[in-house]
Design an enzyme around this catalytic site. Structure first.
Site, PDB file in Angstrom:
ATOM      1  N   GLU A   7      58.918  51.351  55.417  1.00 27.51           N
ATOM      2  CA  GLU A   7      59.744  52.058  55.377  1.00 27.51           C
ATOM      3  C   GLU A   7      61.391  50.920  56.173  1.00 27.51           C
ATOM      4  O   GLU A   7      62.000  51.606  55.707  1.00 27.51           O
ATOM      5  CB  GLU A   7      58.898  52.896  56.053  1.00 27.51           C
ATOM      6  CG  GLU A   7      60.395  54.786  56.228  1.00 27.51           C
ATOM      7  CD  GLU A   7      59.859  55.824  56.983  1.00 27.51           C
ATOM      8  OE1 GLU A   7      61.027  55.973  57.852  1.00 27.51           O
ATOM      9  OE2 GLU A   7      59.230  55.886  56.656  1.00 27.51           O
ATOM     10  N   ASP A   8      60.520  50.501  57.303  1.00 20.91           N
ATOM     11  CA  ASP A   8      61.490  50.116  58.182  1.00 20.91           C
ATOM     12  C   ASP A   8      61.986  48.455  58.086  1.00 20.91           C
ATOM     13  O   ASP A   8      62.626  48.298  59.052  1.00 20.91           O
ATOM     14  CB  ASP A   8      61.347  50.727  59.525  1.00 20.91           C
ATOM     15  CG  ASP A   8      61.458  51.878  59.734  1.00 20.91           C
ATOM     16  OD1 ASP A   8      62.168  52.867  59.253  1.00 20.91           O
ATOM     17  OD2 ASP A   8      60.746  52.774  60.511  1.00 20.91           O
TER      18      ASP A   8
END
Length: 757
Positions: A100-101
């Site tokens: 996600e990051d």
């Protein structure tokens, strides 16, 4: 404080940089130690590789609290390790934010750690707001729940992730804190409760309580501090219990289990004022199930039990795998203590829920005792999941509520609808089990069907039959006729009645939406109403001609003869219960209309009944019972020299005879004009019922003089017909023909006043 110290330790270790290639990084040394305490033979190499990838990917990223970002996945992993999660879950939790990051892809995770870790990481990865806009949050939860349906460890990681975020929420602005706390309260806390992870649920509740209700939280914490400053009376109580069990030869551990903040607050709202023993409960841990009942017997023998507080969740586990005995006892000084009795295996499952089951794809691989015990408990309770013929695994982590949720979410494509229905579904925190018979089967026995508390027969129909429930026209609960809107109770036996499968269904009534509790039923009903051009509040629906004709041709298939006869007997029992109070008082039951107008009668041109010895005397047939030839009748003289004739079974006969009215014998002399009779048909409400009944009446050669249709009540309707028959001998055949009309369950001679032309 221990959690804060652990987090600081992880933060310092994360800043120290790399470690020798073959050694365990300092940052996860504490995690590994906790993990080995639960799984002594665990392979720690995947944890090392996962940490190295996560640390290098998140390097340079900082949290809003000012700490390195890697401290977050480390803290989440430590939480899960403390709960006893197995290695695969811990590996995925270290990587849960990388896709996600950071630049790490799911394919990289799959190649390095395998399909299971990749699936778990993908399950907790949020959807991008750039792609989904305002729908990102509900669609992320939908994606997560679907993934949880295949592997419940996805939700375990999400709950631990949210708990750590809630612990550090103070650095955010107030409005964001409130928004996150509300979603946690409405969605994640109910999910933690349903999965049985009380250790996470309790702390989440306290953190949400502090944000959404700061004043009440402060007041409750002050009460707890004041209590802790005084000697705890439960200490002496626990010593008495230990001595009692030791003397009885029962090996048990007796602990004092403090209530968390929200639990104290709820108890204060319930009782108004708290006693010194209300801030904690006694927890008794034993080795075997039988020891639980032995402890209970000793406690109830040596102390004064409060019977109303006893609950047996061992024999009947909760839907979230929870098992325990609950009771309350009082000592000689009148102090009352609540007591929980459970085995150590039950205690572990009660605290960690599905996490105690380990890998759901390999039963018993990581936690054999807990998995076996929880699976047995689930098999006894409503959350049981069974394997199918294809050999699908038996998974107690796939309870009924989760299966229902996964089923209905596929019918809610709109994110807002899904989000609202999800909150409503999770707000129903209790579950019942009913036994629903397959339509057309003999008797009332049926398979177990888990439903939320407050569910109705309509909910059960859609849960068992899906779209076929559109044909549902009635139900019987515990052997008695019931409205479809009847609220079901735990253990009820339910049998559903469906209209014929020939032709199009009559469809659900819009008023069902006011009574259903399950999203699956609500969505199916709304979809049908929208497809057929109906709105909520409509009272009628047009049935296609082909469907109507098919219904007529399959009339005998609606209700079996045995079912129709049973419904007829049900109506008779209801009438007997209605008359019983009057019989005990020695007074007949007289319908209100007859009592108010006892001298109103139906006068006909046919001179059929005659009074022996009084030729030419005018004779009138009473409207209250509409006697026909062959009925046993009694006459009463009235003003004007006429005689009114009642059936001997008419309630008015007993009333007037007891009042001293003169009676006259009456006999029948059949004339050429036939007879007139009033019949009452009771049926399940459906379209074209009036047309089908009048068609059946006409087929028997009877003419309708008048008809009265009462408004539907609880999906049942009552039709009253005054009919002209060519011959009284045809009355039984006429009544049988009317009972064969689809949906009609009883036809009787009317005993109430009916208007005539």
């Amino acid at each position: 404080m221990s959690a804060v110290r652990s987090l600081r330790k992880l933060s310092r270790a994360a800043l120290l940089g790399a470690t020798p290639r073959d050694s365990l990084p300092d940052a996860i040394e504490h995690v590994a130690k906790v993990h080995r305490a639960h799984h002594p033979r665990a392979d720690l190499r995947p944890l090392r590789r996962a940490y190295m990838l996560a640390e290098s990917s998140h390097r340079g990223q900082m949290r809003k609290s000012g700490e390195p970002y890697i401290t977050h996945p480390l803290a989440v992993t430590l939480l899960l390790a403390q709960l006893g999660a197995e290695t695969t879950t811990l590996t995925a939790s270290l990587l849960h934010d990388t896709v996600e990051d950071t630049a790490v892809t799911l394919e990289q995770v799959r190649q390095e750690f395998g399909d299971q870790v990749c699936y778990l990481v993908d399950g907790v990865t949020k959807l991008e707001k750039v792609d989904y806009g305002s729908a990102a949050e509900p669609e992320t939860f939908r994606k997560m729940l679907v993934a949880t349906g295949n592997d419940v460890r996805v939700m375990s990681i999400k709950l631990a992730d949210r708990l750590h975020n809630m612990r550090t929420l103070g650095v955010m602005r107030r409005e964001k804190q409130v928004r996150i706390a509300k979603v946690t309260r409405d969605v994640l806390i109910p999910l933690a409760e349903r999965l049985g992870i009380q250790a996470l649920k309790s702390e989440l509740e306290d953190l949400v309580f502090a944000i959404l209700h700061p004043e009440e939280h402060t007041a409750t914490r002050e009460l707890i501090r004041e209590h802790n400053s005084r000697p705890d009376p439960l200490t002496g109580f626990a010593a008495q219990v230990r001595r009692t069990l030791r003397e009885a030869g029962i090996a048990a551990q007796v602990l004092i289990r403090p209530r968390h903040t929200v639990s104290v607050h709820r108890l204060r709202l319930k009782r108004g004022q708290l006693g010194d023993c209300d801030y904690a409960r006694l927890l008794v841990l034993v080795d075997e199930d039988a020891d639980c009942y032995a402890v209970l017997g000793e406690l109830h023998t040596c102390f004064a039990p409060l019977v109303s507080e006893f609950k047996d969740f061992i024999a009947a586990p909760k839907f979230n795998l929870y098992q325990s005995l609950h009771t309350a006892i009082a000592d000689e000084e009148g102090r009352v203590a609540e007591v929980l009795v459970r085995t150590r295996r039950m205690h572990r499952v009660a605290e960690t829920g599905v996490i105690a089951l380990g890998d759901p794809h390999v039963a018993g691989e990581t936690a054999p005792d807990a998995a076996e015990g929880a699976a047995q408990g689930a098999a006894q309770g409503p959350a049981a999941a069974t394997a199918d013929a294809a050999g699908e695994r038996t998974d107690p982590t796939r309870p009924g509520w989760l299966s229902r949720l996964l089923e209905w979410q596929s019918h809610a494509p709109d994110p807002n609808t899904f989000w609202q229905e999800l909150r409503d579904e999770l707000a129903q925190d209790l579950e019942i089990t009913v036994y629903c018979a397959v339509p057309g089967a003999e008797g009332t026995a049926g398979g177990a069907l888990p439903l939320p508390a407050g569910a109705t027969c309509v909910d059960a129909a859609y849960a068992r039959l899906g779209e076929a429930a559109h044909r549902c026209i009635g139900a019987r609960v515990n052997g008695r006729l019931a409205a479809l809107t009847t609220v079901l109770r735990d253990g009820d036996a339910l049998q559903l009645f469906l209209e014929s499968s020939h032709g199009s269904p009559s469809g659900p009534s819009p008023e069902w939406l006011d009574h259903v509790r399950t999203p699956s039923a609500r969505l199916a009903i709304r979809e049908w109403l929208a497809a057929h051009g109906r709105r909520e509040g409509d009272q009628a629906v047009s049935e296609p001609a082909a469907g109507r004709e098919g219904t007529r041709q399959a009339a005998r298939e609606i209700l079996s003869e045995a079912a129709r006869e049973e419904l007829h007997q049900e109506r008779r029992r209801h009438q007997e219960l209605r008359d019983e109070p009057h019989r005990r008082l020695g007074q007949p039951y007289v319908p209100q209309e007859v009592e108010e107008h006892p001298e109103q009668y139906a006068e006909y041109g046919e001179n059929i009944p005659v009074v022996p010895g009084h030729p030419g005397t005018p004779v009138r047939l009473a409207r209250c019972c509409t006697p026909v030839p062959t009925d046993a009748v009694t006459g009463f003289p009235v003003r004007g020299g006429a005689v009114t004739v009642h059936r001997d079974s008419c309630q008015s006969v007993a009333r007037m005879a007891s009042a001293g009215r003169l009676t006259l014998p009456v006999r029948w002399e059949q004339g050429d004009a036939g007879c007139r009779v009033t019949l009452r048909a009771e049926a399940f409400g459906r379209p074209h019922l009036l047309a089908d009944l009048t068609e059946a009446i006409a087929a028997q050669g009877a003419a309708v003089v008048s008809a009265d249709v009462e408004p539907p009540c609880e999906q049942r309707v009552r039709h009253t017909y005054t009919l002209q028959l060519p011959d009284a001998a045809g009355l039984p055949a006429l009544m049988r023909a009317m009972r064969r009309v689809p949906g009609v369950y009883d036809v009787t001679r009317s005993v109430r006043q009916t208007a005539a032309n």
